[in-house]
Design a protein around this motif. Structure first.
Motif, PDB file in Angstrom:
ATOM      1  N   ASP A  61      40.077  45.452  33.812  1.00  0.00           N
ATOM      2  CA  ASP A  61      39.119  44.655  34.580  1.00  0.00           C
ATOM      3  C   ASP A  61      39.083  45.111  36.033  1.00  0.00           C
ATOM      4  N   ILE A  62      40.238  45.420  36.583  1.00  0.00           N
ATOM      5  CA  ILE A  62      40.320  45.884  37.970  1.00  0.00           C
ATOM      6  C   ILE A  62      39.538  47.185  38.125  1.00  0.00           C
ATOM      7  N   LEU A  63      39.737  48.088  37.188  1.00  0.00           N
ATOM      8  CA  LEU A  63      39.061  49.383  37.260  1.00  0.00           C
ATOM      9  C   LEU A  63      37.561  49.253  37.050  1.00  0.00           C
ATOM     10  N   ALA A  64      37.168  48.443  36.099  1.00  0.00           N
ATOM     11  CA  ALA A  64      35.748  48.305  35.772  1.00  0.00           C
ATOM     12  C   ALA A  64      34.967  47.563  36.852  1.00  0.00           C
ATOM     13  N   GLY A  65      35.650  46.693  37.601  1.00  0.00           N
ATOM     14  CA  GLY A  65      34.944  45.866  38.583  1.00  0.00           C
ATOM     15  C   GLY A  65      34.570  46.578  39.859  1.00  0.00           C
ATOM     16  N   GLY A  66      35.190  47.721  40.122  1.00  0.00           N
ATOM     17  CA  GLY A  66      34.889  48.443  41.353  1.00  0.00           C
ATOM     18  C   GLY A  66      35.255  47.656  42.605  1.00  0.00           C
ATOM     19  N   TYR A  67      36.298  46.846  42.528  1.00  0.00           N
ATOM     20  CA  TYR A  67      36.647  45.963  43.635  1.00  0.00           C
ATOM     21  C   TYR A  67      37.223  46.744  44.813  1.00  0.00           C
ATOM     22  N   LYS A  68      36.886  46.280  46.005  1.00  0.00           N
ATOM     23  CA  LYS A  68      37.387  46.894  47.235  1.00  0.00           C
ATOM     24  C   LYS A  68      38.520  46.074  47.853  1.00  0.00           C
ATOM     25  N   MET A  69      38.716  44.868  47.333  1.00  0.00           N
ATOM     26  CA  MET A  69      39.806  44.015  47.803  1.00  0.00           C
ATOM     27  C   MET A  69      40.129  43.000  46.722  1.00  0.00           C
ATOM     28  N   VAL A  70      41.414  42.654  46.620  1.00  0.00           N
ATOM     29  CA  VAL A  70      41.856  41.637  45.669  1.00  0.00           C
ATOM     30  C   VAL A  70      42.600  40.546  46.437  1.00  0.00           C
ATOM     31  N   LEU A  71      42.133  39.322  46.286  1.00  0.00           N
ATOM     32  CA  LEU A  71      42.780  38.155  46.890  1.00  0.00           C
ATOM     33  C   LEU A  71      43.561  37.439  45.799  1.00  0.00           C
ATOM     34  N   VAL A  72      44.871  37.380  45.968  1.00  0.00           N
ATOM     35  CA  VAL A  72      45.734  36.737  44.981  1.00  0.00           C
ATOM     36  C   VAL A  72      46.289  35.443  45.570  1.00  0.00           C
ATOM     37  N   VAL A  73      45.934  34.325  44.957  1.00  0.00           N
ATOM     38  CA  VAL A  73      46.455  33.033  45.396  1.00  0.00           C
ATOM     39  C   VAL A  73      47.696  32.733  44.564  1.00  0.00           C
ATOM     40  N   ILE A  74      48.823  32.631  45.242  1.00  0.00           N
ATOM     41  CA  ILE A  74      50.116  32.535  44.564  1.00  0.00           C
ATOM     42  C   ILE A  74      50.534  31.079  44.375  1.00  0.00           C
ATOM     43  N   GLY A  75      51.025  30.766  43.196  1.00  0.00           N
ATOM     44  CA  GLY A  75      51.528  29.427  42.897  1.00  0.00           C
ATOM     45  C   GLY A  75      51.521  29.205  41.398  1.00  0.00           C
ATOM     46  N   SER A  76      52.646  28.787  40.866  1.00  0.00           N
ATOM     47  CA  SER A  76      52.760  28.648  39.420  1.00  0.00           C
ATOM     48  C   SER A  76      52.673  27.190  38.988  1.00  0.00           C
ATOM     49  N   SER A  77      52.259  27.020  37.737  1.00  0.00           N
ATOM     50  CA  SER A  77      52.156  25.691  37.146  1.00  0.00           C
ATOM     51  C   SER A  77      52.494  25.782  35.670  1.00  0.00           C
ATOM     52  N   ALA A  78      53.421  24.945  35.231  1.00  0.00           N
ATOM     53  CA  ALA A  78      53.771  24.921  33.812  1.00  0.00           C
ATOM     54  C   ALA A  78      52.551  24.528  32.982  1.00  0.00           C
ATOM     55  N   LYS A  79      51.760  23.623  33.523  1.00  0.00           N
ATOM     56  CA  LYS A  79      50.546  23.198  32.825  1.00  0.00           C
ATOM     57  C   LYS A  79      49.562  24.347  32.698  1.00  0.00           C
ATOM     58  N   GLY A  80      49.418  25.111  33.777  1.00  0.00           N
ATOM     59  CA  GLY A  80      48.507  26.250  33.748  1.00  0.00           C
ATOM     60  C   GLY A  80      48.974  27.340  32.805  1.00  0.00           C
ATOM     61  N   LEU A  81      50.267  27.617  32.822  1.00  0.00           N
ATOM     62  CA  LEU A  81      50.817  28.614  31.907  1.00  0.00           C
ATOM     63  C   LEU A  81      50.624  28.172  30.463  1.00  0.00           C
ATOM     64  N   GLY A  82      50.854  26.891  30.206  1.00  0.00           N
ATOM     65  CA  GLY A  82      50.682  26.372  28.852  1.00  0.00           C
ATOM     66  C   GLY A  82      49.246  26.466  28.391  1.00  0.00           C
ATOM     67  N   ALA A  83      48.308  26.154  29.300  1.00  0.00           N
ATOM     68  CA  ALA A  83      46.894  26.237  28.951  1.00  0.00           C
ATOM     69  C   ALA A  83      46.471  27.660  28.650  1.00  0.00           C
ATOM     70  N   SER A  84      47.108  28.620  29.318  1.00  0.00           N
ATOM     71  CA  SER A  84      46.799  30.030  29.091  1.00  0.00           C
ATOM     72  C   SER A  84      47.544  30.593  27.881  1.00  0.00           C
ATOM     73  N   GLY A  85      48.502  29.834  27.378  1.00  0.00           N
ATOM     74  CA  GLY A  85      49.248  30.271  26.206  1.00  0.00           C
ATOM     75  C   GLY A  85      50.225  31.396  26.482  1.00  0.00           C
ATOM     76  N   ILE A  86      50.749  31.452  27.712  1.00  0.00           N
ATOM     77  CA  ILE A  86      51.691  32.519  28.065  1.00  0.00           C
ATOM     78  C   ILE A  86      52.914  31.923  28.746  1.00  0.00           C
ATOM     79  N   THR A  87      53.974  32.710  28.773  1.00  0.00           N
ATOM     80  CA  THR A  87      55.193  32.323  29.483  1.00  0.00           C
ATOM     81  C   THR A  87      55.161  32.941  30.872  1.00  0.00           C
ATOM     82  N   ILE A  88      56.072  32.502  31.722  1.00  0.00           N
ATOM     83  CA  ILE A  88      56.131  33.090  33.055  1.00  0.00           C
ATOM     84  C   ILE A  88      56.540  34.558  32.973  1.00  0.00           C
TER      85      ILE A  88
END
Length: 253
Positions: free
Chosen positions: A131-158
């Motif tokens: 996705d990074i390569l295909a998007g041709g992005y010139k900048m990536v903004l990463v908002v940091i912060g974890s949530s057990a609820k969010g991880l569970g909703a995504s179906g992944i572990t930390i």
């Protein structure tokens, strides 16, 4: 349903406040956020009764609330508190994502949109290196912060999240795409060493070309030290909403 201009304005403010309130409720169980959610949901479900005068909330009270909330959401607020280094110059296309599957990514997206400073922006909660390569992005903004609820909703572990973050950060490094690391939710998204929040910081920080953090996020000086190690700017915001001011500065002509 037909809306006149005033009702349409009221409706748009209600929807905007509802989106912000939900995010606030999810991220910190913030009292104001929860109150906003309750009020705007009542207003939203009864807007016709309110405007016809058949509801217990008087129009004057409604407009006061809407006015207060709209001012709260306006970009570049008068009371904005931004200190520290000047932020990194923004580039487009911009990709906004999160590290740790916390709700801060969506808050960041909302604030960037509210700033009206970025024209070409994409939000992707779980971008792959492809996705990074295909998007041709010139900048990536990463908002940091974890949530057990969010991880569970995504179906992944930390652990799986960290592997994904490592892969996309390596892609950004290889392609020369600058990464801005943002920690805008404060101490609610900090934790003990080895926690999901701290591991998310660990995954992004070495690649960051700039940091934007809420003041209490750096209460222990960790982001100050990380910025020194990287030799990059550290911009401090007093409140989460001040992130809009930083975005406007990043993308000012």
């Amino acid at each position: 349903m037909q809306y006149d201009g005033i009702k349409l304005l009221a409706w748009s403010v209600i929807v905007s406040v509802e989106e912000t309130g939900i995010v606030m409720e999810l991220q910190n169980e913030d009292t104001l956020g929860i109150l906003l959610v309750v009020i705007v949901r009542v207003c939203r479900s009864n807007i016709d009764k309110i405007f016809k005068g058949g509801f217990f909330v008087k129009k004057s009270v409604l407009f006061f609330l809407l006015g207060a909330f709209s001012l709260w959401l306006l970009p570049g607020t008068v009371c904005a508190g931004v200190t520290g280094d000047a932020p990194l110059k923004g580039e487009e296309p911009l990709l906004i994502t999160n590290a740790g599957q916390g709700p801060g990514g969506k808050m960041g997206r909302l604030l960037v949109r509210r700033s009206k400073a970025v024209q070409n922006v994409t939000y992707n909660a779980e971008p792959s290196p492809e996705d990074i390569l295909a998007g041709g992005y010139k900048m990536v903004l990463v908002v940091i912060g974890s949530s057990a609820k969010g991880l569970g909703a995504s179906g992944i572990t930390i652990d799986e999240e960290i592997l994904r973050l490592n892969a996309i950060m390596e892609t950004c490094k290889k392609e020369g795409i600058p990464v801005v690391a943002a920690h805008i939710e404060g101490q609610a998204r900090r934790g003990k060493p080895g926690s999901a929040d701290e591991r998310s910081i660990d995954a992004i920080a070495p690649y960051a070309k700039a940091f934007v953090v809420k003041k209490d996020s750096d209460a222990d000086g960790r982001f100050t030290e990380l910025a020194k190690q990287n030799g990059v700017p550290l911009t401090i915001i007093d409140e989460t909403i001040d992130f809009m001011v930083v975005v406007k500065e990043m993308y000012s002509k």
